[in-house]
Design an enzyme around this catalytic site. Structure first.
Site, PDB file in Angstrom:
ATOM      1  N   LYS A  25      14.710  58.687  32.918  1.00 38.45           N
ATOM      2  CA  LYS A  25      15.474  57.759  33.821  1.00 38.45           C
ATOM      3  C   LYS A  25      15.595  58.661  34.928  1.00 38.45           C
ATOM      4  O   LYS A  25      15.888  58.165  36.134  1.00 38.45           O
ATOM      5  CB  LYS A  25      16.823  57.553  32.989  1.00 38.45           C
ATOM      6  CG  LYS A  25      17.790  56.685  33.718  1.00 38.45           C
ATOM      7  CD  LYS A  25      18.985  56.450  32.786  1.00 38.45           C
ATOM      8  CE  LYS A  25      18.830  54.970  32.157  1.00 38.45           C
ATOM      9  NZ  LYS A  25      18.567  53.944  32.802  1.00 38.45           N
ATOM     10  N   ARG A  95      24.720  58.764  31.178  1.00 36.46           N
ATOM     11  CA  ARG A  95      23.573  58.097  30.192  1.00 36.46           C
ATOM     12  C   ARG A  95      22.443  59.246  29.928  1.00 36.46           C
ATOM     13  O   ARG A  95      22.405  60.115  30.723  1.00 36.46           O
ATOM     14  CB  ARG A  95      22.812  57.161  31.357  1.00 36.46           C
ATOM     15  CG  ARG A  95      23.415  55.716  31.285  1.00 36.46           C
ATOM     16  CD  ARG A  95      22.473  54.752  31.890  1.00 36.46           C
ATOM     17  NE  ARG A  95      22.970  53.715  31.980  1.00 36.46           N
ATOM     18  CZ  ARG A  95      23.618  52.794  32.949  1.00 36.46           C
ATOM     19  NH1 ARG A  95      23.783  53.669  34.071  1.00 36.46           N
ATOM     20  NH2 ARG A  95      24.103  51.600  32.971  1.00 36.46           N
ATOM     21  N   GLY A 104      17.989  53.284  22.836  1.00 40.59           N
ATOM     22  CA  GLY A 104      19.430  52.908  21.891  1.00 40.59           C
ATOM     23  C   GLY A 104      19.689  54.064  21.213  1.00 40.59           C
ATOM     24  O   GLY A 104      20.268  53.854  20.058  1.00 40.59           O
ATOM     25  N   MET A 106      20.551  57.326  21.686  1.00 35.96           N
ATOM     26  CA  MET A 106      21.487  58.208  22.141  1.00 35.96           C
ATOM     27  C   MET A 106      22.548  57.385  22.936  1.00 35.96           C
ATOM     28  O   MET A 106      22.618  56.143  22.872  1.00 35.96           O
ATOM     29  CB  MET A 106      20.795  59.225  23.019  1.00 35.96           C
ATOM     30  CG  MET A 106      19.774  60.186  22.123  1.00 35.96           C
ATOM     31  SD  MET A 106      19.008  61.716  23.036  1.00 35.96           S
ATOM     32  CE  MET A 106      18.180  60.623  24.164  1.00 35.96           C
ATOM     33  N   ARG A 339      11.274  48.016  36.872  1.00 32.23           N
ATOM     34  CA  ARG A 339      10.145  48.222  35.862  1.00 32.23           C
ATOM     35  C   ARG A 339       9.120  46.918  35.975  1.00 32.23           C
ATOM     36  O   ARG A 339       9.327  46.182  36.893  1.00 32.23           O
ATOM     37  CB  ARG A 339      10.716  48.389  34.503  1.00 32.23           C
ATOM     38  CG  ARG A 339      11.290  47.090  34.128  1.00 32.23           C
ATOM     39  CD  ARG A 339      12.162  47.027  32.774  1.00 32.23           C
ATOM     40  NE  ARG A 339      13.248  45.994  32.888  1.00 32.23           N
ATOM     41  CZ  ARG A 339      13.923  45.713  31.856  1.00 32.23           C
ATOM     42  NH1 ARG A 339      14.137  46.530  30.979  1.00 32.23           N
ATOM     43  NH2 ARG A 339      14.709  44.747  31.759  1.00 32.23           N
ATOM     44  N   HIS A 455      -6.990  33.192   1.904  1.00 32.41           N
ATOM     45  CA  HIS A 455      -8.008  32.257   2.295  1.00 32.41           C
ATOM     46  C   HIS A 455      -7.964  31.580   3.522  1.00 32.41           C
ATOM     47  O   HIS A 455      -9.024  31.750   4.414  1.00 32.41           O
ATOM     48  CB  HIS A 455      -8.410  31.480   0.921  1.00 32.41           C
ATOM     49  CG  HIS A 455      -9.777  30.743   1.152  1.00 32.41           C
ATOM     50  ND1 HIS A 455      -9.935  29.544   1.568  1.00 32.41           N
ATOM     51  CD2 HIS A 455     -11.110  31.101   1.096  1.00 32.41           C
ATOM     52  CE1 HIS A 455     -10.956  29.104   1.783  1.00 32.41           C
ATOM     53  NE2 HIS A 455     -11.934  30.239   1.422  1.00 32.41           N
ATOM     54  N   ARG A 617     -24.810  41.450   5.781  1.00 29.06           N
ATOM     55  CA  ARG A 617     -24.255  42.217   4.380  1.00 29.06           C
ATOM     56  C   ARG A 617     -24.744  41.296   3.302  1.00 29.06           C
ATOM     57  O   ARG A 617     -24.483  39.925   3.099  1.00 29.06           O
ATOM     58  CB  ARG A 617     -22.768  42.077   4.372  1.00 29.06           C
ATOM     59  CG  ARG A 617     -22.445  42.817   3.254  1.00 29.06           C
ATOM     60  CD  ARG A 617     -20.600  43.147   3.392  1.00 29.06           C
ATOM     61  NE  ARG A 617     -20.102  41.719   3.353  1.00 29.06           N
ATOM     62  CZ  ARG A 617     -19.046  41.583   3.287  1.00 29.06           C
ATOM     63  NH1 ARG A 617     -18.064  42.671   3.504  1.00 29.06           N
ATOM     64  NH2 ARG A 617     -18.315  40.442   3.074  1.00 29.06           N
ATOM     65  N   GLU A 749     -16.896  51.894   3.086  1.00 22.47           N
ATOM     66  CA  GLU A 749     -15.488  51.490   2.789  1.00 22.47           C
ATOM     67  C   GLU A 749     -14.709  51.844   1.345  1.00 22.47           C
ATOM     68  O   GLU A 749     -13.946  51.257   0.979  1.00 22.47           O
ATOM     69  CB  GLU A 749     -15.949  49.650   2.556  1.00 22.47           C
ATOM     70  CG  GLU A 749     -17.059  49.355   1.654  1.00 22.47           C
ATOM     71  CD  GLU A 749     -17.240  47.821   1.511  1.00 22.47           C
ATOM     72  OE1 GLU A 749     -16.321  47.212   1.927  1.00 22.47           O
ATOM     73  OE2 GLU A 749     -18.300  47.715   1.176  1.00 22.47           O
ATOM     74  N   SER A 768     -21.487  51.115   8.575  1.00 25.01           N
ATOM     75  CA  SER A 768     -20.650  50.289   9.249  1.00 25.01           C
ATOM     76  C   SER A 768     -19.367  50.543   8.282  1.00 25.01           C
ATOM     77  O   SER A 768     -19.268  50.286   7.192  1.00 25.01           O
ATOM     78  CB  SER A 768     -21.031  48.629   9.058  1.00 25.01           C
ATOM     79  OG  SER A 768     -19.954  47.971   9.753  1.00 25.01           O
ATOM     80  N   GLY A 770     -15.963  49.773   6.776  1.00 24.89           N
ATOM     81  CA  GLY A 770     -15.274  48.553   6.241  1.00 24.89           C
ATOM     82  C   GLY A 770     -13.912  49.036   5.976  1.00 24.89           C
ATOM     83  O   GLY A 770     -13.364  49.267   5.018  1.00 24.89           O
ATOM     84  N   THR A 771     -13.050  48.639   7.009  1.00 31.44           N
ATOM     85  CA  THR A 771     -11.726  49.542   7.062  1.00 31.44           C
ATOM     86  C   THR A 771     -10.843  48.811   6.329  1.00 31.44           C
ATOM     87  O   THR A 771      -9.871  49.111   6.031  1.00 31.44           O
ATOM     88  CB  THR A 771     -11.436  49.778   8.386  1.00 31.44           C
ATOM     89  OG1 THR A 771     -11.456  48.538   9.396  1.00 31.44           O
ATOM     90  CG2 THR A 771     -12.048  50.855   9.176  1.00 31.44           C
ATOM     91  N   ASN A 772     -11.166  47.391   5.952  1.00 34.48           N
ATOM     92  CA  ASN A 772     -10.289  46.616   5.308  1.00 34.48           C
ATOM     93  C   ASN A 772     -10.239  47.144   3.691  1.00 34.48           C
ATOM     94  O   ASN A 772      -9.107  47.646   3.166  1.00 34.48           O
ATOM     95  CB  ASN A 772     -10.553  45.074   5.023  1.00 34.48           C
ATOM     96  CG  ASN A 772     -10.687  44.445   6.332  1.00 34.48           C
ATOM     97  OD1 ASN A 772     -10.061  44.768   7.241  1.00 34.48           O
ATOM     98  ND2 ASN A 772     -11.309  43.347   6.451  1.00 34.48           N
ATOM     99  N   ASP A 773     -11.352  47.378   3.087  1.00 31.89           N
ATOM    100  CA  ASP A 773     -11.521  47.737   1.777  1.00 31.89           C
ATOM    101  C   ASP A 773     -11.278  49.463   1.746  1.00 31.89           C
ATOM    102  O   ASP A 773     -10.375  49.635   0.890  1.00 31.89           O
ATOM    103  CB  ASP A 773     -12.927  47.632   1.256  1.00 31.89           C
ATOM    104  CG  ASP A 773     -13.080  46.165   0.728  1.00 31.89           C
ATOM    105  OD1 ASP A 773     -11.961  45.452   1.031  1.00 31.89           O
ATOM    106  OD2 ASP A 773     -14.079  45.832  -0.091  1.00 31.89           O
ATOM    107  N   CYS A 836     -16.401  46.968  10.911  1.00 32.49           N
ATOM    108  CA  CYS A 836     -16.472  45.367  10.896  1.00 32.49           C
ATOM    109  C   CYS A 836     -15.363  45.075  10.142  1.00 32.49           C
ATOM    110  O   CYS A 836     -15.414  44.097   9.586  1.00 32.49           O
ATOM    111  CB  CYS A 836     -17.884  45.001  10.244  1.00 32.49           C
ATOM    112  SG  CYS A 836     -18.345  45.745   8.677  1.00 32.49           S
ATOM    113  N   TYR A 856     -19.892  51.118  17.899  1.00 30.87           N
ATOM    114  CA  TYR A 856     -19.354  49.872  18.400  1.00 30.87           C
ATOM    115  C   TYR A 856     -18.232  49.352  17.450  1.00 30.87           C
ATOM    116  O   TYR A 856     -18.063  49.740  16.210  1.00 30.87           O
ATOM    117  CB  TYR A 856     -20.538  48.785  18.123  1.00 30.87           C
ATOM    118  CG  TYR A 856     -21.137  48.500  16.889  1.00 30.87           C
ATOM    119  CD1 TYR A 856     -20.492  47.775  16.032  1.00 30.87           C
ATOM    120  CD2 TYR A 856     -22.164  49.128  16.144  1.00 30.87           C
ATOM    121  CE1 TYR A 856     -21.153  47.251  14.471  1.00 30.87           C
ATOM    122  CE2 TYR A 856     -22.591  49.197  14.972  1.00 30.87           C
ATOM    123  CZ  TYR A 856     -22.057  48.075  14.093  1.00 30.87           C
ATOM    124  OH  TYR A 856     -22.697  48.055  12.803  1.00 30.87           O
TER     125      TYR A 856
END
Lengths: 883, 883
Positions: A25, A95, A104, A106, A339, A455, A617, A749, A768, A770-773, A836, A856
């Site tokens: 600030k 301030r 918020g 301080m 800003r 689903h 796959r 994965e 590849s 499989g970051t979900n699993d 993926c 990728y």
């Protein structure tokens, strides 16, 4: 002594690059001052002063207070005002302002300098006695709480008591005298609570206030905030002491907010509101209706001219559209804050393009200023924002875009109406693979159960179709064909509008806006493509999806889920036949039926993606996903038994139950699926690879150019990949002619795959992730259970900063990805790596993947533009911080 | 030239330390020769020769064959025999021998040198024409297959045809003339199959045989074996050419096998069998009944004297009890093979103690010679091995030890009979927490379902009670109280014997042997304690278990599963009350009831383990484990509905179903359990810590010395541990007096916890690696589903070398442990680390944990001695390889 440390800087002596010393600030106020923007005068006590005070247990460096007093003296001289004086009083704000934004966290004290004497002067100057005493009682409360540690409730209690005594409901109904009385009462209760009189000397108040702001750096919530945001604890905060200015000193004063361009469209025009003789809060809070900015030219011509020039200067200086708060005090313009202005996606693109064309900023800077996630707005139809309707309920914003349609309660009706061209919304408890044809035909989907990864949500996102999921207020009676929300009962004669971007549901048909893939869009995304290093591919299972993805800029397919093809209603019986077969021969018969279906699917994909890689796959889910649910089938059998039914019907139901039971698993996520299934039934892999090879051969004959990547899922052991690679290679060699580009890789994965990636890489042409699993197993959270579970509580509690299924867990799961890449490339230099999971379309995750060095990302077709932009921004580094 | 490489060594010129060059077998033959043991003469072609030949595509170094011929010439000269001669023929074996043992993976040719001429001479020398021609036809077959690549079936076909023609059933019924005819037939069909005549020159045969053994290094099964056992592929194999000797040359010849000590008891006495005028196979295969070794003194006094002296020499040289094969040819003793003798656990301990006391070996060497897993035999009752009965069925050997008892089909009956002192075996489909009192009262448990990690198996192992699980042949009808195995129907009047160490079930009561914690046992384990670096703790949930563990050498408790205490039948209703409570107040009421119960449990533990650390894990499983199963409760409700039941019964059932449904999870393993539960319901943590603190305070008053370690399970994020640590510290401070030793730590059982261990360590006094769960999430295998799933197929296929739940996965899960320790200690040097999964009692895993540098392992009480020994052996390094 000349060697003393400088602990205090006037705004006029600082600049933006002094941020480490002045905080965000303070540096910004200095920067504006430096370039000649009229900012209320003041000075900044440095972070170094705070650090020094913290180090000695709160004791100030001996030079500090004298320096503050000297700067205060100078400020009084420059403004011609005196702190606490009964004539021309100076009021200041105190301030905090740390190097990293901690909104918020301080403390702040406003109106310091107000006193019994100066309150009267303020009343006179503003002509508003009530305002003066209200400011005073607020100051007493704020000061007593923040600086002297009085508990907030004692003031609230007195305020409530006063309102009761006066028989009024609102603070604003209290008179000046009431407020004056409250000031005395507040002083009294504060003394009772803290044991000491509040100081009356404003300079003493200032000293203590600065000390309190220093101390607030170390308060618990600030510590927690820094822990969560990884901000070092030893930076300290600066303290800004700034003259208060008042837009309510009569008709030559005003307050307002303005944008330098239209934030809805991006057009360069005057845009904003102001109020004469009003405080800034009045405008922001909408207590009074503001006037449009152009009118200010008549009301306050001098200030208006100065303000429009200032807007241009600020925009040019910060190189972005600005959102500006200003006050005019006695015809003098003050800029309180500037800003980067929030804007719609369409505006963001237009502003970026215009400013680049005008030569104000570079393409790189323009890209840094566009939030990738915002592009989603443009890729789907939306509800025209002018509707003014109230939603009848709200669910999870599971798949973006808006839809209008008649309510239908089953997939067959949806499909029937859809074929006739009628617009319907499919309303279900939750969808299943049996409902796919209904989802395809519907405008959108609404479910009462299931979450962001249910689903319905996954399928709808894949199709780019709006979906609101997990709408808990909805009570669906499928038999009666009604859906009840509170008192409102929807039947198949009702039309609703759903907004998958917000989760809101409206009664009736609202007006929709079209998707907006404009020239601005294409131009800006083109710049992103020039800059990004990461490739961007699509997760797509059908020819039309692949074509859409290519249109949106996909450079190939990173994931085709072949089992989605198994779920079409005409195929499911064949898949079940395969599962229920008693032996390999029986399975063979069913597989022979599936083969031409799969081959046709693959031909579509190869054609749509000719010349680009297509990763297919092999089958991933456990087989019981294709059978009825265990509980339901158990109930079916019991009902038949209880009804005394015998014969074939009961026998069949029991036999099916036996299969369901045999295949059911306590933890299907960790069960017999992916390559494990293929290891047990290699004939399934043979069928799939055969279909892929034949499809590749067929499209090649027709002049297309397939680049085939066969992907083996859920590998934990290199031995699995070794075995299945051999199966795939052998089958390919039998079916495909020489010369078709074909590689074989695997998904990483499972944590074991990541930490043994050096072994697995020996058998893989690509990885590849499989970051979900990998999130499910790495963090130990079941995605099927995640919605509404402990995870939501964790997010609410701040235990986890974001949902790890939405944005990759940077310390845990991303570390496993990093280990996998490092080990994989260590064993096989140049190994191609991608991701993926759904994270492939998430901007924060893309930044991390870029840093890890993946080749990728792959995401659903409608996330492709977002991924392209995010990949470019990942190269460019951090976005510009707000001024 | 003097610079030529030596590719061939006579046995007389080698020694054990030339193993890299001579291979294991060659080095051992050399070693025996070197110390004066009479070994049949011969020479070794080096691994270097094999490597050179492999490198040049099979072409031999130019020096190699001349060197072999020179050594063969010398061998002929030393033995006075000639390869293939019609008088005094020399016969040799040609055997592979690599540096690492690869049993059965490579090829062997016996009786090389036999020919039309020498066969007659062999017949004359042995006086057994049939033997000579049988040896010849076997040689032709072996040579043609191994060296010339003839398919095995062509010889089997001819052999079968010959037996059919002669009308006989067995090979041994064929006459010498028949066999002579077969030699010619074999030569003919081999030529038809391979296209060339087999060579008749024995030196040519030898040359080709050596080449074939070289080539067998690279055959597919050898490659797979090396992959699985991580043996480098470039070592090559040595080839041993050794004179054949014959124990069937008349009454001055004999063959035998002997142990240097009694392998059942360990007593030093003559132990073995021999046969005059017989080949070694006759003794080993039991075709003729052997004579006891002491009788040989009469039959062959000279050879006997030499043999007993040789036995002493071998035992002294190798420092271990030996298992020796020998042949006497014309009164000349030959030692064919010596190796460490297999022995019972009792014998192993006695031999070790005797040899150490005699000063033959050091304590370290003695420990290296005892397999830790074998100690299990001594810790439980066993079936007296002399029974001679055939088991009626077999299941999984889920918990070791033997039991005899009357069959009962429910836990209540078991408890009732058990209280009366009657011995019963509890037979169940699978046990549940409701059956615990029955398991306690029964002698052993037999289940038809569930695997090594089923409830019955885990509980029984914890109690040291025998259990046979997953006995698929068993059909249990609980209503009728019968268990059927084939035709045999067991009722509650029948007595069975079960052997949890083998999985075998016998009809009737067999005689049992007692557990044998002897002086030998205590003495040897004492040596292990002196040497080991790893601490050994117990997983124990009750006072008696803790006392037993301490008796067996536990140095503390590494894991108390507090929820096991929740499953007692008198507590389960209270636990359910807590779960079904509508709000925190309702939960509070139930928790108040549980508190004194838990406190009493903890007091027992602290008393039993006074002065030693006790790690108490807060509640771990998901709450629905304490409620009925979803399918079952769904059926209950439907049945009530179908029966037209209304009112409270149906309402209650429906309400319970609602709770079950609400708490049910698609993947409970990855669900709301462990610290996640405690984060949602911190009052449970408060109750448990309060119970712990009060228990510690109470036992301290009674003069015991508790060392309390509070363990927070399933931490994925440091924020969880931070929060719950604060809850625990606050509660502890409220309840426990100053001065009681108390630490707070966590389990590392999720991959995320391992890779972010540096963050988590900031809030932990110790880490305990929960390798069961870390295996589930790390490898992605549900332990509840593992038995009979793809995992068993993988083990059968050799995809995974061992069950990763039995022995830790060295490349994957152990790597996560290593990362966790490294990161944890990096952030907090000296952080205490242990393991409390079932791997803590597995010797192979202990070796790995020792290497990683953990401070302790924790295992079930009856595994403690095994862990102590394994921990010592881990320090000592590899066991001595067989001679």
């Amino acid at each position: 002594m000349t060697s003393e440390t400088t602990y205090v800087y006037d705004f006029a002596d600082g600049s933006l690059d002094m941020k480490p010393l002045l905080g965000g600030k303070g540096a910004n106020l200095s920067e504006m001052t430096r370039i000649g923007i009229p900012v209320p005068d003041g000075f900044t006590v440095t972070t170094a002063a705070c650090v020094a005070a913290m180090k000695s247990g709160g004791e100030w460096p001996v030079d500090l207070w004298p320096q503050v007093e000297a700067h205060l003296d100078a400020l009084e001289a420059r403004t011609g005002r005196t702190l606490g004086a009964s004539d021309k009083p100076l009021l200041v704000s105190v301030r905090s302002g740390s190097v990293f934004s901690m909104p918020g966290m301080m403390d702040t004290i406003l109106n310091l300098g107000i006193s019994d004497e100066s309150a009267g002067a303020l009343a006179k100057e503003t002509g508003n006695e009530r305002f003066a005493w209200d400011s005073y009682r607020r100051f007493v409360q704020m000061y007593a709480e923040v600086v002297e540690g009085a508990p907030p409730h004692i003031f609230e209690d007195e305020l409530t008591a006063m309102k009761a005594a006066r028989g009024v409901d609102y603070d604003t109904d209290l008179s000046a005298d009431d407020l004056k009385e409250l000031v005395a009462t507040f002083r009294r209760v504060a003394k009772e609570a803290t044991g000491t009189d509040l100081p009356t000397d404003p300079r003493e108040q200032l000293k203590r206030s600065i000390g309190a702001v220093f101390a607030s750096w170390d308060n618990p919530r600030a510590n927690i905030y820094r822990n969560l945001n990884k901000i070092p604890h030893d930076l300290g905060t600066a303290v800004n002491v700034q003259q208060m200015v008042f837009g309510n000193r009569g008709d030559t004063s005003a307050s307002g907010v303005a944008f330098t361009r239209n934030p809805a469209t991006g057009v360069k025009e005057l845009y904003g509101e102001y109020l004469v003789n009003a405080q800034g809060e009045d405008v922001v809070a909408g207590i009074r209706t503001g006037h449009q900015l152009p009118d200010m030219e008549k009301d306050l011509p001098k200030a208006f001219a100065e303000f429009t020039a200032t807007m241009d200067k600020l925009e040019a200086h910060y190189g972005d559209m600005q959102d500006i708060e200003f006050t005019v005090e006695d015809n003098t313009l003050y800029i309180l804050q500037t800003r980067a202005g929030k804007r719609t996606a369409a505006a963001a693109l237009k502003v970026a393009r215009d400013m680049v064309e005008a030569g104000t900023i570079t393409k790189e800077d323009a890209l840094r200023r566009i939030e990738p996630a915002q592009l989603d707005q443009l890729l789907h139809p939306g509800i025209d924002p002018s509707h003014g309707e109230t939603p009848i309920t709200k669910g999870l914003n599971a798949s973006p875009g808006a839809a209008v349609g008649r309510v239908v309660f089953d997939a067959d009706t949806a499909a029937e109406c859809g074929e006739k061209g009628e617009k319907v919304v499919l309303v279900r408890w939750e969808t299943t693979p049996d409902d796919i044809h209904g989802v395809v035909a519907a405008q959108g989907v609404l479910t009462s159960h299931g979450g962001m990864t249910s689903h319905a949500a996954v399928v709808a996102r894949g199709m780019g179709k709006p979906c609101v999921a997990g709408c808990g207020d909805l009570r669906i009676d499928t038999a009666a064909k009604t859906a009840t929300i509170g008192d409102r009962v929807l039947t198949e004669t009702d039309v609703i509008t759903l907004d998958g971007s917000t989760g809101e549901i409206y009664d009736g048909a609202l007006k929709l806006t079209e998707a907006q893939i404009t020239d601005d869009f294409r131009e800006v995304l083109g710049w992103a493509d020039e800059i990004r290093r990461l490739g961007v591919r699509a997760n797509a299972d059908t020819g039309p999806d692949a074509a859409k993805a290519r249109e949106l800029g996909a450079e190939g397919i990173g994931l085709t889920r072949t089992e989605h093809m198994f779920m079409a209603p005409d195929r499911l019986p064949v898949v079940q036949e395969m599962i229920l077969a008693q032996d390999e021969a029986g399975r063979g018969v069913a597989l022979d039926k599936l083969l031409p279906m799969q081959q046709a699917d693959f031909e579509e994909l190869f054609e749509a993606m000719t010349g680009l890689p297509v990763t297919i796959r092999l089958i991933d889910p456990p087989l019981h996903e294709f059978l009825p649910n265990l509980v339901e089938q158990s109930l079916v059998v019991q009902r038949l038994e209880d009804a005394g039914t015998t014969g074939a019907e009961l026998d069949d139901a029991r036999e099916l139950l036996g299969h369901v039971r045999r295949l059911s698993e306590a933890n299907p996520m960790l069960g017999t699926r992916g390559c494990r299934l293929l290891m047990l039934y290699p004939e399934i892999a043979v069928m799939q690879v055969r279909a892929i090879a034949r499809a590749a051969a067929a499209v090649t004959k027709r002049g297309f150019e397939p680049h085939v990547e066969i992907m083996i899922p859920l590998v934990a052991y290199w031995q699995e990949l070794d075995t299945l690679r051999q199966v795939a290679e052998k089958t390919w060699a039998e079916e495909a002619p020489e010369g078709i580009d074909r590689t074989i890789g695997t998904m990483i994965e499972l944590p074991r795959a990541a930490v043994t990636a050096d072994q697995i890489a020996q058998y893989a042409d690509f990885f590849s992730f499989g970051t979900n699993d990998l999130t499910q197993t790495g963090v130990g959270i079941s995605r099927d259970d995640a919605e509404g579970s402990f995870l939501q509580s964790y997010i609410d509690m701040g235990v986890v900063p974001t949902n790890p299924f939405a944005s990759i867990d940077p310390d845990g799961v991303a570390e496993l990805v990093r280990i996998g890449v490092e080990k994989g490339r260590g064993a096989k230099p140049g190994l191609k790596t991608g991701v993926c999971g759904e994270h492939g379309g998430d901007p924060d995750s893309i930044t991390i993947f870029n840093k890890i060095g993946l080749d990728y990302v792959s995401c659903s077709p409608y996330r492709i533009p977002i991924a392209r932009l995010a990949a470019a921004r990942a190269v460019l580094g951090d976005t510009v911080k707000d001024a």
